[in-house]
Design an enzyme around this catalytic site. Sequence first.
Site, mmCIF file in Angstrom:
data_model
loop_
_atom_site.group_PDB
_atom_site.id
_atom_site.type_symbol
_atom_site.label_atom_id
_atom_site.label_comp_id
_atom_site.label_asym_id
_atom_site.label_seq_id
_atom_site.Cartn_x
_atom_site.Cartn_y
_atom_site.Cartn_z
ATOM 1 N N GLU A 186 -12.737 -2.662 12.050
ATOM 2 C CA GLU A 186 -12.537 -1.693 10.721
ATOM 3 C C GLU A 186 -13.734 -2.293 9.837
ATOM 4 O O GLU A 186 -14.343 -1.535 9.163
ATOM 5 C CB GLU A 186 -11.157 -1.898 10.193
ATOM 6 C CG GLU A 186 -11.358 -1.343 8.823
ATOM 7 C CD GLU A 186 -9.822 -1.656 7.773
ATOM 8 O OE1 GLU A 186 -9.098 -2.224 8.432
ATOM 9 O OE2 GLU A 186 -9.860 -1.098 6.812
ATOM 10 N N GLU A 189 1.042 -1.347 -0.151
ATOM 11 C CA GLU A 189 0.104 0.093 -0.045
ATOM 12 C C GLU A 189 0.804 1.269 -0.067
ATOM 13 O O GLU A 189 0.871 2.252 0.642
ATOM 14 C CB GLU A 189 -0.965 -0.107 0.996
ATOM 15 C CG GLU A 189 -2.127 -1.333 1.144
ATOM 16 C CD GLU A 189 -2.992 -1.314 2.238
ATOM 17 O OE1 GLU A 189 -2.784 -0.623 3.227
ATOM 18 O OE2 GLU A 189 -4.066 -1.780 1.743
ATOM 19 N N ASP A 202 -8.213 -9.135 3.832
ATOM 20 C CA ASP A 202 -7.988 -8.110 4.608
ATOM 21 C C ASP A 202 -9.001 -8.116 5.881
ATOM 22 O O ASP A 202 -9.878 -7.204 5.729
ATOM 23 C CB ASP A 202 -7.967 -6.894 3.935
ATOM 24 C CG ASP A 202 -7.386 -5.650 4.821
ATOM 25 O OD1 ASP A 202 -7.050 -5.843 5.896
ATOM 26 O OD2 ASP A 202 -7.586 -4.546 4.174
#
Length: 680
Positions: free
Chosen positions: A375, A274, A347
């Site tokens: 998240e 990322e 993820d």
Amino acid sequence: MAVQAMNKSISTFMIIVAGMLFSMSAMAYDGSGLWLPAARQGDKATVISDVKGRKAAIAVQELRDLWRGGESVTLRIKRDKSLGAEGYRIIPGDGNVTVTANNATGLLYGAYHLLRMQSAGVGLDSVVTEVPAFDLRVLNHWDNLDGTIERGYAGESLWKWEELPGKISPRYKDYARANASIGINGVVLNNVNASSRILSREYLEKVKVLADIFRPYGIKVYLSANFAAPMQLDSLPTADPLDKNVARWWKEKCNEIYRLIPDFGGFLVKANSEGQPGPCDFGRTHAEGANMMARALRPHGGKVMWRAFVYSPADADRAKQAYIEFQPLDGKFDDNVIVQIKNGPVDFQPREPFSPLFGAMPATPQMAEFQVTQEYLGHANHIAFLAPMWEEFFGFVKPESLGAVAGVANIGDDDNWTGHPMAQANWYAFGRLAWDPSLTSREIVKEWLPATVYGGTAMPDDVKSGLEEMMLCSREAVVDYMMPLGLHHLFAFGHHYGPEPWCNPEGARPDWLPSYYHRADSAGIGFDRSPSGSNATAQYPEPYRSLYASASTCPDELLLWFHHLPWNYKMRSGATLWDELCRSYERGCITVSDMQKAWTAAKPYIDPQLYTDVETRLATQARDAQWWKDACLLYFGEFSGMPLPADVTAPVHTLEQLRAVDLGITNFESPSTSLLNSKR
Ligand code: GCW
């Protein structure tokens, strides 16, 4: 493994919880006390110990203040190889309980064990022997130096960098104590998307202050290191790990760190992921990068935790990419490197299969990374007790094959630490499972609920078990109303909160978009990872390889993770895939409404402020569950062209309304209650 209760009943005594009347009602509840008992007034317990040092002193103090068992407690160092560096033994006796360990760390953990039994109302009638399954049980804070927290939903960072090293918040000690009480022994202070500045002298002096506070609680400090730090901090022309000057820079940096923090734990590194810099930028491998840092740490006994969360498009299926990049490096890492792997291959989705990298690198130490912060599970608005997810993981990945576990913290500077009061249970569960992965979710919730929510009250048993069920079913409820049957990543872009299966912002990476994952079309839905598709199933060991490869043997809960199937595909239940999908969303909504009922039933026994806080959040959760159900079923319905089965209630929104909800990149607003109400 960890718990071996020896069948040598010495004496039986019940730890008296009555009398420790629900002290919360007397004080204003703010959730800051976590699962730890409130200090009692008046008499102190008798604690006998001649063990020197701060750690032992803390153990003694905690028991003097908090132990209400009636017996005296003796803490004693007693050599016993089988207990290792952190284990302990608790021996009940006539009027006295003895805790033995090889050192003060074990005694401290033993003291907290006694307090835990007390809060849970569990009697001590046989010898307890505990040894942690993992030597390293570490929280990863994704805290930035400016006080923000990446994926944090409980306020700002606990670490007040601008005040340190001069001003010391009392919460640093409270934090260390809470961690010690559940066996967490390592803390990575800063975000894996790391600012190099944390390694500057100025910041290291601040870090030293925290390390000094944490040390007597058995906690070591680690830092996330930016691979390009030599360039960013000291203007070196390169960060190439094979460059002599770069290697020297890291050696000197480590020498500097250890002069300040002699027991510094080491580095956590997110490299070439990322947009973060890493060895691949200089034509080197992950192993070459990790080893260079490991050699700088080695003389001091430090470790490198090197993350395997990479997904450069080496393959058209993101779920395969970490394996493709890391598996061939097996055996190439120095032995003070440990490869840190997220539980699943994509993820932190509400449900993923385990990452096939686990077990695929037999010559490389590995550790698991869990996400405690929610998240992808409703942030601080939804109850999602995650112990069942981690328990599920340990059903596939044997703890013996791992060297450590890490959890991405859900902690911030909110008074109650975690935003949602019930999310404290996830911090607690992470620590408990990192110590003993053989614990069941039910065992953990039976410890946590009385310690935190209803200890000392006269809550009837059926209400207690209602709360237990509320916690235990909550993660599966989230899976049901967000992403059942193996669906994943249907989130709106950026914040990962609301549903946006249609999300398609211009210029976005395709593998950040829901359609990349759900692949819905008129022919069906799901990601074909079978041998006729991306063949991700081939990365798995048997029996899973074969099990997942065929839709007929793939478990329902992972079906659309591994297979693209027609809408009218016949499920094990006999229903069509479409009907089963609809019923899963419906079930998720119904479960949330059952959770609301369980909470309501507990009202008379719960601190009013806590009650109202959770009640309000549950209302949001119920509204969001409906939002998810409507968005996904209305959207997928356009492809299936099939009606909802009769037993599934009609959506309360229209697709147009939901598409119009502004889910901007960072801000979100769930559809208003009035919108929901107007449609009911
Ligand atoms: O889950 C994703 C998050 C990123 C995070 C990244 C990672 C710290 O969306 O915010 O970055 O994973 O684990 O590195």
